[in-house]
Design a protein around this motif. Sequence first.
Motif, short mmCIF file in Angstrom:
data_model
loop_
_atom_site.label_atom_id
_atom_site.label_comp_id
_atom_site.label_asym_id
_atom_site.label_seq_id
_atom_site.Cartn_x
_atom_site.Cartn_y
_atom_site.Cartn_z
N ARG A 106 0.85 -1.18 0.00
CA ARG A 106 0.00 0.00 0.00
C ARG A 106 0.89 1.24 0.00
O ARG A 106 2.05 1.18 0.43
CB ARG A 106 -0.89 0.03 1.25
N PRO A 107 0.38 2.38 -0.48
CA PRO A 107 1.15 3.62 -0.37
C PRO A 107 1.48 3.90 1.10
O PRO A 107 0.66 3.66 1.98
CB PRO A 107 0.20 4.67 -0.94
N ALA A 132 1.68 -4.79 9.08
CA ALA A 132 2.19 -3.88 8.06
C ALA A 132 3.46 -3.17 8.52
O ALA A 132 3.60 -2.80 9.69
CB ALA A 132 1.13 -2.85 7.69
N ALA A 133 4.38 -2.99 7.58
CA ALA A 133 5.58 -2.20 7.81
C ALA A 133 5.32 -0.76 7.40
O ALA A 133 4.38 -0.47 6.65
CB ALA A 133 6.76 -2.78 7.03
N ARG A 150 4.78 -2.56 3.01
CA ARG A 150 4.74 -4.03 2.91
C ARG A 150 3.80 -4.59 3.97
O ARG A 150 3.73 -4.06 5.08
CB ARG A 150 6.15 -4.62 3.09
N ARG A 151 3.09 -5.65 3.63
CA ARG A 151 2.11 -6.17 4.58
C ARG A 151 1.84 -7.65 4.36
O ARG A 151 2.06 -8.19 3.27
CB ARG A 151 0.81 -5.36 4.52
N VAL A 152 1.35 -8.28 5.43
CA VAL A 152 1.08 -9.71 5.44
C VAL A 152 -0.21 -9.94 6.20
O VAL A 152 -0.50 -9.24 7.18
CB VAL A 152 2.25 -10.47 6.13
N PRO A 204 -2.02 3.88 5.08
CA PRO A 204 -2.06 2.58 5.75
C PRO A 204 -3.50 2.10 5.95
O PRO A 204 -4.42 2.91 6.06
CB PRO A 204 -1.39 2.86 7.09
N LEU A 205 -3.69 0.79 5.97
CA LEU A 205 -5.02 0.22 6.19
C LEU A 205 -5.46 0.50 7.62
O LEU A 205 -4.70 0.31 8.57
CB LEU A 205 -4.98 -1.29 5.94
#
Length: 253
Positions: free
Chosen positions: A138-139, A200-201, A205-207, A143-144
Amino acid sequence: YLFGELKGEVDDAITEMNVKGIVLLNLEEKLVTSLRMTIDEERRTGQVAPGFEGKIKLDTKLVSTTPNIMLNKQQLAARHKGNKVRFAFLLNDTDSDYTLLHDTRWRVIASEEDAAVLRLMDDGQLIAQCNIVQLPRRPEDQPLTLSQFQQEVQKITEDSQARIVSTDRFENESGLETLHVVIDGIESGIPFSWLYYHIAAADGRRVTMVFTLEKEAADYFGESDRSLVNNLTFKTPREASGKPVLHLPKAVR
Protein backbone atom coordinates in the motif's frame (compact mmCIF):
# COMPACT_ATOMS: atom_id res chain seq x y z
CA TYR A 1 22.78 -57.38 15.38
CA LEU A 2 19.47 -55.54 15.19
CA PHE A 3 16.29 -57.03 13.75
CA GLY A 4 12.71 -56.02 14.32
CA GLU A 5 9.46 -54.44 13.24
CA LEU A 6 8.19 -51.11 14.49
CA LYS A 7 4.68 -49.67 14.39
CA GLY A 8 3.90 -46.16 15.57
CA GLU A 9 3.23 -42.56 14.53
CA VAL A 10 5.38 -39.95 12.77
CA ASP A 11 3.90 -36.46 12.36
CA ASP A 12 0.48 -37.93 13.37
CA ALA A 13 0.62 -40.52 10.55
CA ILE A 14 0.63 -44.31 11.11
CA THR A 15 3.94 -45.86 10.05
CA GLU A 16 5.40 -49.36 9.86
CA MET A 17 9.13 -50.01 9.76
CA ASN A 18 11.25 -53.11 9.20
CA VAL A 19 14.67 -52.61 10.81
CA LYS A 20 17.91 -54.47 10.16
CA GLY A 21 21.31 -53.36 11.42
CA ILE A 22 24.65 -54.08 12.99
CA VAL A 23 26.34 -52.31 15.91
CA LEU A 24 30.09 -52.42 16.57
CA LEU A 25 31.19 -52.12 20.19
CA ASN A 26 34.44 -51.31 21.97
CA LEU A 27 34.08 -53.71 24.89
CA GLU A 28 37.06 -52.31 26.82
CA GLU A 29 35.70 -48.72 26.82
CA LYS A 30 32.05 -49.84 26.77
CA LEU A 31 31.29 -47.59 23.81
CA VAL A 32 29.37 -47.95 20.56
CA THR A 33 31.83 -47.19 17.74
CA SER A 34 29.62 -47.56 14.66
CA LEU A 35 26.07 -48.28 13.57
CA ARG A 36 24.88 -49.48 10.16
CA MET A 37 21.15 -49.78 9.69
CA THR A 38 18.59 -50.28 6.93
CA ILE A 39 14.98 -49.21 7.52
CA ASP A 40 12.15 -50.12 5.15
CA GLU A 41 9.28 -47.75 5.93
CA GLU A 42 5.67 -47.46 4.79
CA ARG A 43 3.99 -44.32 6.17
CA ARG A 44 0.39 -43.31 5.57
CA THR A 45 -0.64 -39.80 4.59
CA GLY A 46 -1.19 -37.60 7.67
CA GLN A 47 -2.58 -34.15 8.42
CA VAL A 48 0.81 -32.43 8.32
CA ALA A 49 2.92 -34.60 6.03
CA PRO A 50 2.55 -36.67 2.85
CA GLY A 51 2.76 -40.45 2.78
CA PHE A 52 6.11 -42.15 2.38
CA GLU A 53 7.29 -45.53 1.13
CA GLY A 54 10.98 -46.26 0.77
CA LYS A 55 14.26 -47.42 2.21
CA ILE A 56 16.57 -45.50 4.53
CA LYS A 57 20.22 -46.46 5.00
CA LEU A 58 22.28 -45.16 7.91
CA ASP A 59 26.03 -45.52 8.35
CA THR A 60 27.29 -43.79 11.50
CA LYS A 61 30.72 -43.81 13.13
CA LEU A 62 31.17 -42.50 16.67
CA VAL A 63 34.49 -41.20 18.00
CA SER A 64 34.97 -40.12 21.61
CA THR A 65 36.98 -36.91 21.95
CA THR A 66 36.33 -36.32 25.66
CA PRO A 67 36.07 -38.63 28.67
CA ASN A 68 32.73 -40.40 28.88
CA ILE A 69 31.06 -38.84 31.95
CA MET A 70 28.16 -40.86 33.29
CA LEU A 71 25.45 -38.93 35.19
CA ASN A 72 23.02 -40.54 37.59
CA LYS A 73 19.37 -39.44 37.72
CA GLN A 74 19.97 -36.96 40.57
CA GLN A 75 22.87 -35.27 38.77
CA LEU A 76 20.89 -35.09 35.53
CA ALA A 77 17.88 -33.55 37.28
CA ALA A 78 20.13 -30.99 39.02
CA ARG A 79 21.70 -29.89 35.73
CA HIS A 80 18.31 -29.31 34.11
CA LYS A 81 16.47 -27.85 37.09
CA GLY A 82 14.62 -24.67 36.10
CA ASN A 83 16.08 -24.90 32.60
CA LYS A 84 13.20 -24.89 30.11
CA VAL A 85 14.17 -24.85 26.46
CA ARG A 86 11.85 -24.71 23.47
CA PHE A 87 13.23 -25.14 19.99
CA ALA A 88 12.21 -22.80 17.21
CA PHE A 89 12.75 -22.68 13.47
CA LEU A 90 12.92 -19.87 10.96
CA LEU A 91 10.44 -19.74 8.08
CA ASN A 92 12.43 -17.66 5.62
CA ASP A 93 11.69 -18.16 1.91
CA THR A 94 14.47 -16.37 0.01
CA ASP A 95 11.98 -14.62 -2.31
CA SER A 96 9.55 -13.40 0.36
CA ASP A 97 9.65 -10.11 2.25
CA TYR A 98 9.13 -11.59 5.72
CA THR A 99 10.64 -14.08 8.16
CA LEU A 100 8.84 -15.96 10.92
CA LEU A 101 10.32 -17.65 13.98
CA HIS A 102 8.07 -20.47 15.16
CA ASP A 103 8.34 -23.31 17.65
CA THR A 104 8.30 -26.94 16.56
CA ARG A 105 4.61 -27.44 17.34
CA TRP A 106 3.90 -25.37 14.23
CA ARG A 107 4.58 -27.57 11.20
CA VAL A 108 5.16 -25.90 7.82
CA ILE A 109 2.86 -27.66 5.34
CA ALA A 110 3.63 -25.41 2.36
CA SER A 111 5.89 -22.41 1.80
CA GLU A 112 6.10 -20.29 -1.35
CA GLU A 113 7.24 -16.79 -2.27
CA ASP A 114 4.07 -15.03 -1.12
CA ALA A 115 2.24 -17.61 1.00
CA ALA A 116 2.69 -20.32 3.63
CA VAL A 117 0.51 -22.79 5.50
CA LEU A 118 1.33 -23.97 9.04
CA ARG A 119 -0.49 -26.42 11.30
CA LEU A 120 -0.28 -26.55 15.09
CA MET A 121 0.14 -30.09 16.41
CA ASP A 122 -0.03 -31.22 20.05
CA ASP A 123 0.61 -34.90 20.91
CA GLY A 124 -0.31 -35.87 17.36
CA GLN A 125 -3.57 -33.90 17.38
CA LEU A 126 -4.31 -31.09 14.94
CA ILE A 127 -5.14 -27.97 17.00
CA ALA A 128 -5.19 -25.13 14.46
CA GLN A 129 -4.09 -23.97 11.02
CA CYS A 130 -2.45 -20.69 10.05
CA ASN A 131 -2.53 -19.32 6.49
CA ILE A 132 -0.04 -16.56 5.71
CA VAL A 133 -0.34 -14.40 2.58
CA GLN A 134 1.96 -11.59 1.51
CA LEU A 135 -0.22 -8.77 0.15
CA PRO A 136 0.55 -6.07 -2.45
CA ARG A 137 2.14 -2.96 -0.99
CA ARG A 138 0.00 0.00 0.00
CA PRO A 139 1.15 3.62 -0.37
CA GLU A 140 3.12 4.63 2.72
CA ASP A 141 0.77 7.53 3.42
CA GLN A 142 -2.37 5.35 3.16
CA PRO A 143 -2.06 2.58 5.75
CA LEU A 144 -5.02 0.22 6.19
CA THR A 145 -7.21 1.24 9.13
CA LEU A 146 -8.88 -1.13 11.59
CA SER A 147 -12.36 -0.21 10.29
CA GLN A 148 -11.27 -0.91 6.69
CA PHE A 149 -9.81 -4.26 7.71
CA GLN A 150 -13.00 -5.12 9.58
CA GLN A 151 -15.05 -4.31 6.48
CA GLU A 152 -12.83 -6.57 4.34
CA VAL A 153 -13.21 -9.45 6.79
CA GLN A 154 -16.98 -8.90 6.96
CA LYS A 155 -17.22 -9.34 3.18
CA ILE A 156 -15.64 -12.78 3.53
CA THR A 157 -18.16 -13.89 6.15
CA GLU A 158 -21.37 -12.15 5.09
CA ASP A 159 -22.80 -15.30 3.44
CA SER A 160 -22.11 -17.56 6.44
CA GLN A 161 -23.25 -17.96 10.05
CA ALA A 162 -20.10 -16.21 11.29
CA ARG A 163 -20.02 -12.93 13.24
CA ILE A 164 -17.29 -10.56 14.41
CA VAL A 165 -16.84 -10.80 18.19
CA SER A 166 -13.83 -8.49 18.78
CA THR A 167 -11.34 -6.17 17.10
CA ASP A 168 -8.17 -4.43 18.24
CA ARG A 169 -5.00 -2.74 17.05
CA PHE A 170 -1.48 -3.06 18.51
CA GLU A 171 2.20 -3.19 17.61
CA ASN A 172 3.89 -6.59 17.58
CA GLU A 173 7.29 -7.14 19.20
CA SER A 174 9.03 -5.92 16.03
CA GLY A 175 7.12 -2.64 16.16
CA LEU A 176 4.87 -3.52 13.20
CA GLU A 177 1.32 -2.17 13.18
CA THR A 178 -1.05 -5.12 13.66
CA LEU A 179 -4.82 -5.16 13.09
CA HIS A 180 -6.79 -8.02 14.67
CA VAL A 181 -10.36 -9.26 14.02
CA VAL A 182 -11.89 -12.33 15.71
CA ILE A 183 -14.81 -14.19 14.15
CA ASP A 184 -16.93 -16.99 15.61
CA GLY A 185 -19.08 -19.21 13.44
CA ILE A 186 -20.24 -22.70 12.55
CA GLU A 187 -18.90 -24.91 9.78
CA SER A 188 -20.40 -28.35 9.06
CA GLY A 189 -22.22 -28.10 12.39
CA ILE A 190 -19.00 -27.51 14.38
CA PRO A 191 -18.28 -24.19 16.20
CA PHE A 192 -15.10 -22.54 14.85
CA SER A 193 -13.07 -19.41 15.50
CA TRP A 194 -11.19 -17.48 12.82
CA LEU A 195 -8.51 -15.03 13.95
CA TYR A 196 -7.58 -12.49 11.27
CA TYR A 197 -4.36 -10.42 11.50
CA HIS A 198 -3.02 -7.71 9.19
CA ILE A 199 0.64 -6.86 9.85
CA ALA A 200 2.19 -3.88 8.06
CA ALA A 201 5.58 -2.20 7.81
CA ALA A 202 5.99 1.57 7.55
CA ASP A 203 7.07 1.25 3.90
CA GLY A 204 3.76 -0.35 2.87
CA ARG A 205 4.74 -4.03 2.91
CA ARG A 206 2.11 -6.17 4.58
CA VAL A 207 1.08 -9.71 5.44
CA THR A 208 -2.15 -11.35 6.57
CA MET A 209 -2.25 -14.27 8.98
CA VAL A 210 -5.51 -16.22 9.42
CA PHE A 211 -5.83 -18.80 12.19
CA THR A 212 -8.58 -21.43 12.06
CA LEU A 213 -9.46 -23.59 15.07
CA GLU A 214 -12.40 -25.42 16.58
CA LYS A 215 -13.87 -23.67 19.62
CA GLU A 216 -13.26 -26.70 21.84
CA ALA A 217 -9.53 -26.48 21.06
CA ALA A 218 -9.27 -22.93 22.48
CA ASP A 219 -7.79 -24.05 25.81
CA TYR A 220 -5.02 -26.03 24.07
CA PHE A 221 -4.45 -23.20 21.58
CA GLY A 222 -4.03 -20.50 24.25
CA GLU A 223 -2.23 -17.47 22.81
CA SER A 224 -0.35 -19.39 20.12
CA ASP A 225 -1.57 -16.85 17.56
CA ARG A 226 0.00 -13.90 19.42
CA SER A 227 3.28 -15.78 19.78
CA LEU A 228 3.44 -16.35 16.03
CA VAL A 229 2.34 -12.80 15.15
CA ASN A 230 4.94 -11.31 17.52
CA ASN A 231 7.71 -13.30 15.83
CA LEU A 232 6.99 -12.06 12.31
CA THR A 233 9.44 -9.48 10.91
CA PHE A 234 10.07 -7.93 7.52
CA LYS A 235 13.46 -8.31 5.89
CA THR A 236 15.76 -5.43 5.09
CA PRO A 237 15.93 -4.61 1.35
CA ARG A 238 19.22 -6.50 1.08
CA GLU A 239 17.76 -9.65 2.67
CA ALA A 240 14.72 -9.45 0.40
CA SER A 241 16.81 -9.14 -2.78
CA GLY A 242 16.77 -12.87 -3.45
CA LYS A 243 20.17 -13.75 -2.02
CA PRO A 244 20.17 -17.12 -0.25
CA VAL A 245 19.74 -16.86 3.50
CA LEU A 246 21.02 -19.62 5.77
CA HIS A 247 18.19 -21.33 7.67
CA LEU A 248 19.21 -22.60 11.08
CA PRO A 249 17.21 -23.96 14.01
CA LYS A 250 17.39 -21.75 17.08
CA ALA A 251 16.99 -22.72 20.71
CA VAL A 252 15.09 -20.14 22.74
CA ARG A 253 15.21 -20.09 26.52
